[in-house]
Write an enzyme that holds these catalytic residues in place. Structure first.
Site, mmCIF file in Angstrom:
data_model
loop_
_atom_site.group_PDB
_atom_site.id
_atom_site.type_symbol
_atom_site.label_atom_id
_atom_site.label_comp_id
_atom_site.label_asym_id
_atom_site.label_seq_id
_atom_site.Cartn_x
_atom_site.Cartn_y
_atom_site.Cartn_z
ATOM 1 N N LEU A 175 0.807 -1.216 0.000
ATOM 2 C CA LEU A 175 0.000 0.000 0.000
ATOM 3 C C LEU A 175 0.849 1.279 0.000
ATOM 4 C CD1 LEU A 175 -2.939 -0.939 2.406
ATOM 5 C CD2 LEU A 175 -2.920 -0.911 -0.099
ATOM 6 N N ARG A 176 2.133 1.134 0.275
ATOM 7 C CA ARG A 176 3.125 2.212 0.162
ATOM 8 C C ARG A 176 3.022 3.312 1.221
ATOM 9 N NH1 ARG A 176 6.314 -0.974 -2.653
ATOM 10 N NH2 ARG A 176 5.777 -1.225 -4.865
ATOM 11 N N ASN A 233 9.899 -9.154 -8.954
ATOM 12 C CA ASN A 233 10.799 -9.967 -8.140
ATOM 13 C C ASN A 233 9.980 -10.832 -7.183
ATOM 14 O OD1 ASN A 233 13.078 -11.015 -6.970
ATOM 15 N ND2 ASN A 233 13.565 -9.206 -5.765
ATOM 16 N N PHE A 243 11.335 -3.233 -9.350
ATOM 17 C CA PHE A 243 10.582 -4.469 -9.540
ATOM 18 C C PHE A 243 9.128 -4.265 -9.116
ATOM 19 C CE2 PHE A 243 14.948 -6.007 -8.741
ATOM 20 C CZ PHE A 243 15.118 -6.903 -9.790
ATOM 21 N N HIS A 255 5.279 -15.600 -2.887
ATOM 22 C CA HIS A 255 5.428 -15.629 -4.354
ATOM 23 C C HIS A 255 6.427 -16.668 -4.888
ATOM 24 C CE1 HIS A 255 8.733 -13.105 -3.069
ATOM 25 N NE2 HIS A 255 8.023 -11.990 -3.013
ATOM 26 N N ASP A 294 0.690 -9.925 -4.809
ATOM 27 C CA ASP A 294 1.913 -9.122 -4.691
ATOM 28 C C ASP A 294 1.736 -7.790 -5.420
ATOM 29 O OD1 ASP A 294 4.438 -8.235 -4.059
ATOM 30 O OD2 ASP A 294 5.507 -9.610 -5.394
ATOM 31 N N ASN A 351 7.138 -2.566 3.902
ATOM 32 C CA ASN A 351 8.212 -1.765 3.287
ATOM 33 C C ASN A 351 7.729 -0.338 3.030
ATOM 34 O OD1 ASN A 351 6.495 -2.772 1.294
ATOM 35 N ND2 ASN A 351 8.087 -2.834 -0.262
ATOM 36 N N HIS A 373 10.178 -13.572 2.030
ATOM 37 C CA HIS A 373 10.664 -13.317 0.674
ATOM 38 C C HIS A 373 11.999 -14.044 0.595
ATOM 39 C CE1 HIS A 373 11.639 -10.560 -2.835
ATOM 40 N NE2 HIS A 373 12.838 -11.053 -2.526
#
Length: 428
Positions: free
Chosen positions: A63-64, A278, A323, A232, A305, A94, A179
């Site tokens: 969602l940033r 990625n 990515f 992923h 993702d 992140n 990840h």
């Protein structure tokens, strides 16, 4: 006053359709049947014989916000989720600042409560600042409402640190979501190391970069009893390792993305960064192994993702662009078109992978269509033919390789705990 959805089809376990009515009272499904009780104050929705499903769940969304609002915000990302039929999403950590402490996580919750259109469960980071140096205080973060722990975007590089993280997560009975990427094997790669990277003269990322870390981690999960979830999955070797681990009774689960199921390296014809993600698109053999793993239960469910970026960032080409691609608004339609309509999977299987299975894996009280469940519902028109048009996305991200693809099937109405949060224009 309640909501009554009439004339809808639910998908039974044998994949047969059953026409029914659903009554929603106080945000909960209170009745399901051929005919439910009705009062003059009730809101009536005509389902038009479309498919009613438990609201979709995506455990892997970026969602940033905070810090990356130019790419996406909680509001725009959750609007995109609602349009895609998702009623619960899990936000990756992140952000800037990173939710690696109680204060930041509580601030993110406060912002979500103000602007989110669907249910959002935030991850907390495994390490402080996602730097892979010092573990976050997981107990404090669980008490502040962390859904699970991940450093998504970065693999945990040392076995010792992963072991300690798994011990902490296991003691709190929360999942550690990984990840998987060994940095010593990346070699500045920007796409899969294979025939396409050689043709385009670009540095490649080998498959073993992912699988070798999963192999390490499943043994650590066995030693700690931690619920270890693999993000992923992209390689056939990774599928094999996860399958073997499950057979050994290790508590490991896994997800696959729509783009890894639908595309492979041969689909990259030119330096188009909308194909840069990625993990990268792998070989056709990897693509087939992912589908096989999903069908046999090695891979538990599908997650998008969803990773929005600005057009300026994605315009830098394969070498320099970040990515990631977006996926919330296209996932169901792409999967229905290419797997259900082609009789590779049943509609019931697809709906389970998008709703029931992720809820089951993470112990969520959502993902079901039964009396007493929260009214998180998605209405699907499986006859609608349309073309994906990135200019109509509610997400700020336009970075998709699927623009202009012809698809069939579309979410037309999304309900979150009894509240309509999205209606498709042509359906109303």
């Amino acid at each position: 006053m309640g909501i009554i959805i009439k004339n809808v089809n639910r998908v039974l376990f044998n994949n047969e359709l059953q026409l029914c009515q659903i009554r929603i009272s106080n945000g909960v499904i209170s009745e399901i049947g051929q005919k439910v009780r009705q009062s003059n104050e009730d809101v009536i929705i005509d389902g038009k014989e479309h498919i009613i499903s438990p609201g979709f769940i995506d455990v892997h969304v970026h969602l940033r916000e905070p810090g990356g609002e130019a790419k996406e915000t909680i509001e725009t990302g959750t609007n995109a989720a609602a349009k895609g039929g998702y009623t619960t999403i899990c936000a990756m950590p992140n952000t800037n600042p990173v939710p690696d402490n109680k204060k930041t996580l509580e601030a993110i919750y406060e912002r979500m409560n103000q602007t989110a259109k669907v249910n959002v469960l935030p991850y907390a980071s495994i390490t402080k600042g996602l730097k892979g140096e010092e573990l976050s205080n997981m107990k404090e973060l669980k008490d502040a409402g962390a859904f699970a722990f991940t450093d998504d975007g970065v693999g945990i590089q040392t076995a010792d640190q992963m072991l300690q993280a798994m011990e902490d997560a296991a003691s709190l009975d929360l999942a550690l979501v990984a990840h998987c990427e060994d940095n010593s094997l990346i070699h500045s790669g920007v796409m899969h190391e294979g025939v396409t990277s050689k043709r385009m003269h670009l540095k490649g990322i080998p498959s073993v970069c992912e699988s070798v870390q999963i192999a390490r981690d499943v043994l650590l999960a066995e030693a700690t009893g931690c619920h270890y979830h693999v993000c992923h999955v992209s390689t056939k070797e990774s599928v094999r390792v996860i399958r073997d681990a499950k057979r050994a009774g290790i508590r490991v689960t896994a997800e696959v993305t729509p783009h890894h199921l639908l595309l492979n390296e041969s689909d990259i014809k030119e330096s188009n960064s909308n194909y840069k993600m990625n993990p990268p698109l792998r070989t056709k053999a990897d693509q087939q192994a992912l589908l096989t793993g999903l069908l046999d239960g090695t891979i538990d469910f599908i997650a998008t993702d969803h990773a929005p970026h600005t057009e300026e960032e994605k315009g830098r080409g394969m070498k320099e662009a970040p990515f990631g691609i977006v996926g919330l608004e296209t996932a169901f339609s792409l999967l229905y078109t290419h797997f259900v309509q082609t009789n590779i999977v049943t509609l019931r299987q697809l709906l389970d992978w998008l709703s029931f299975k992720p809820a089951q894996v993470f112990g969520m009280e959502v993902g079901s269509l039964k009396i007493g469940a929260k009214a998180n519902l998605t209405l699907l028109d499986i006859t609608k033919e349309w073309h994906i048009d990135k200019t109509t996305f509610l997400s700020k991200g336009r970075n998709t390789p699927f623009d202009k693809w012809k698809v069939t099937g579309k979410p037309v109405l999304t309900i979150v705990e009894g509240e309509i949060v999205f209606e498709e224009d042509y359906y109303v």
